[in-house]
Design a protein around this motif. Structure first.
Motif, PDB file in Angstrom:
ATOM      1  N   LEU A   1      -9.562  -3.565 -10.760  1.00  0.00           N
ATOM      2  CA  LEU A   1      -9.878  -2.501  -9.795  1.00  0.00           C
ATOM      3  C   LEU A   1     -10.964  -3.004  -8.859  1.00  0.00           C
ATOM      4  O   LEU A   1     -12.010  -3.473  -9.303  1.00  0.00           O
TER       5      LEU A   1
ATOM      6  N   CYS B   1      -4.652  -5.087 -14.404  1.00  0.00           N
ATOM      7  CA  CYS B   1      -5.025  -5.138 -12.987  1.00  0.00           C
ATOM      8  C   CYS B   1      -6.541  -5.091 -12.855  1.00  0.00           C
ATOM      9  O   CYS B   1      -7.234  -4.520 -13.679  1.00  0.00           O
TER      10      CYS B   1
ATOM     11  N   HIS C   1      -8.413   0.761   1.481  1.00  0.00           N
ATOM     12  CA  HIS C   1      -7.301   1.705   1.606  1.00  0.00           C
ATOM     13  C   HIS C   1      -7.131   2.147   3.060  1.00  0.00           C
ATOM     14  O   HIS C   1      -6.015   2.220   3.565  1.00  0.00           O
TER      15      HIS C   1
ATOM     16  N   LEU D   1       3.328  -3.520 -14.702  1.00  0.00           N
ATOM     17  CA  LEU D   1       2.181  -4.266 -14.170  1.00  0.00           C
ATOM     18  C   LEU D   1       1.618  -5.187 -15.253  1.00  0.00           C
ATOM     19  O   LEU D   1       1.269  -6.338 -14.982  1.00  0.00           O
TER      20      LEU D   1
ATOM     21  N   SER E   1      -4.642  -7.012  -7.992  1.00  0.00           N
ATOM     22  CA  SER E   1      -5.838  -6.220  -7.698  1.00  0.00           C
ATOM     23  C   SER E   1      -5.427  -4.885  -7.110  1.00  0.00           C
ATOM     24  O   SER E   1      -4.477  -4.802  -6.324  1.00  0.00           O
ATOM     25  N   VAL E   2      -6.154  -3.849  -7.494  1.00  0.00           N
ATOM     26  CA  VAL E   2      -5.823  -2.492  -7.056  1.00  0.00           C
ATOM     27  C   VAL E   2      -7.046  -1.845  -6.410  1.00  0.00           C
ATOM     28  O   VAL E   2      -8.146  -1.897  -6.949  1.00  0.00           O
TER      29      VAL E   2
ATOM     30  N   ILE F   1      -2.754  -4.387  -4.173  1.00  0.00           N
ATOM     31  CA  ILE F   1      -2.214  -3.043  -3.962  1.00  0.00           C
ATOM     32  C   ILE F   1      -3.341  -2.212  -3.341  1.00  0.00           C
ATOM     33  O   ILE F   1      -4.352  -1.935  -3.988  1.00  0.00           O
TER      34      ILE F   1
ATOM     35  N   HIS G   1      -8.528   1.809  -4.865  1.00  0.00           N
ATOM     36  CA  HIS G   1      -8.274   3.242  -4.985  1.00  0.00           C
ATOM     37  C   HIS G   1      -7.789   3.826  -3.657  1.00  0.00           C
ATOM     38  O   HIS G   1      -8.302   3.470  -2.597  1.00  0.00           O
TER      39      HIS G   1
ATOM     40  N   SER H   1       0.849  -1.191   0.000  1.00  0.00           N
ATOM     41  CA  SER H   1       0.000   0.000   0.000  1.00  0.00           C
ATOM     42  C   SER H   1       0.880   1.236   0.000  1.00  0.00           C
ATOM     43  O   SER H   1       2.062   1.169   0.357  1.00  0.00           O
TER      44      SER H   1
ATOM     45  N   LEU I   1      -1.099   3.792  -4.957  1.00  0.00           N
ATOM     46  CA  LEU I   1       0.016   3.271  -5.752  1.00  0.00           C
ATOM     47  C   LEU I   1       0.743   4.456  -6.389  1.00  0.00           C
ATOM     48  O   LEU I   1       1.972   4.517  -6.386  1.00  0.00           O
TER      49      LEU I   1
END
Ligand code: MN
Length: 241
Positions: free
Chosen positions: A96, A94, A114, A63, A74-75, A38, A77, A7, A42
């Motif tokens: 989202l 990735c 997050h 990536l 996986s990301v 993530i 926000h 993170s 990022l």
């Protein structure tokens, strides 16, 4: 094999060494993982998927090279890169994720996010967040030229750093009530998040059962990573991988 969580990498050309460290991580150690998550921020600034300032393209390509191997990335926000959109996802390969998602980590359900939504004492930030996550506001912002967006973002950043400097530290940390509420609602005993840059494993009691909140640190001071495998998890640094 393990599942990795990072993170607050906060990639920016102003910290070129972190960009190099992160790309090297994607090209080497991350390749041995089962999955990479993530958990926000990022990028230090992402003004839309057409924001192609360095190191955005280079990182997206790194990536893409990783996801092309079949490794799922996986990301989530963060508050710096909440405008990461479909074009970024397509280019990088990735996935989202939404604001909070329960995943299965080797049989253990874990809630990942997050972490900014947990800082409920920061009333100003929460109202700012609400506004900036409004789809109509986002559409209006994204319809401006990149120059105009950059200008607006710079103004917001300078206002917010003035504001943060005046806030006591605990206002910018998560509130136990918010943690309790979301973990009960999602019925999980494990929560993983970043945002506060205060890496730690907090054990506490929830509904008379043991519960754990794992906080990832940032990368520009801590290169923090959570390594979770069949045997358990440990919070460490990239060099420990
Ligand atoms: Mn953040």
């Amino acid at each position: 094999m393990s599942t990795l969580f990072v993170s607050d990498v906060h990639l920016t050309n102003a910290r070129a060494n972190i960009v190099r460290t992160f790309i090297a991580f994607l090209e080497t150690k991350a390749r041995n993982a089962d999955a990479l998550f993530i958990l926000g921020d990022l990028f230090d600034e992402w003004l839309g998927d057409d924001d192609d300032k360095a190191p955005h393209a280079e990182v997206s390509d790194a990536l893409a090279a990783l996801t092309a191997t079949g490794l799922p990335v996986s990301v989530v926000h963060g508050n710096h890169d909440f405008l990461l959109g479909k074009k970024f996802a397509k280019r990088s390969g990735c996935k989202l994720l939404g604001d909070d998602t329960t995943i299965d980590v080797y049989g253990t359900p874990a809630l990942i996010m997050h972490g900014d939504t947990l800082c409920t004492r920061d009333v100003n930030y929460q109202s700012f967040r609400k506004m900036t996550r409004n789809p109509i506001m986002q559409k209006m912002f994204l319809s401006m030229s990149l120059e105009k967006r950059a200008e607006k973002a710079a103004n917001i950043r300078s206002e917010s750093s003035k504001d943060s400097a005046l806030k006591p530290d605990d206002i910018m940390d998560v509130t136990p009530e918010a943690v309790d509420k979301i973990m009960r609602k999602r019925n999980v005993r494990h929560l993983i998040h970043g945002h506060t840059h205060r890496p730690a494993i907090h054990n506490f009691t929830l509904n008379e059962q043991e519960a754990t909140r794992i906080v990832l640190g940032d990368w520009y001071e801590q290169d923090s990573v959570l390594i979770w495998d069949e045997a358990g998890y440990r919070l460490g640094r990239i060099k420990d991988l």
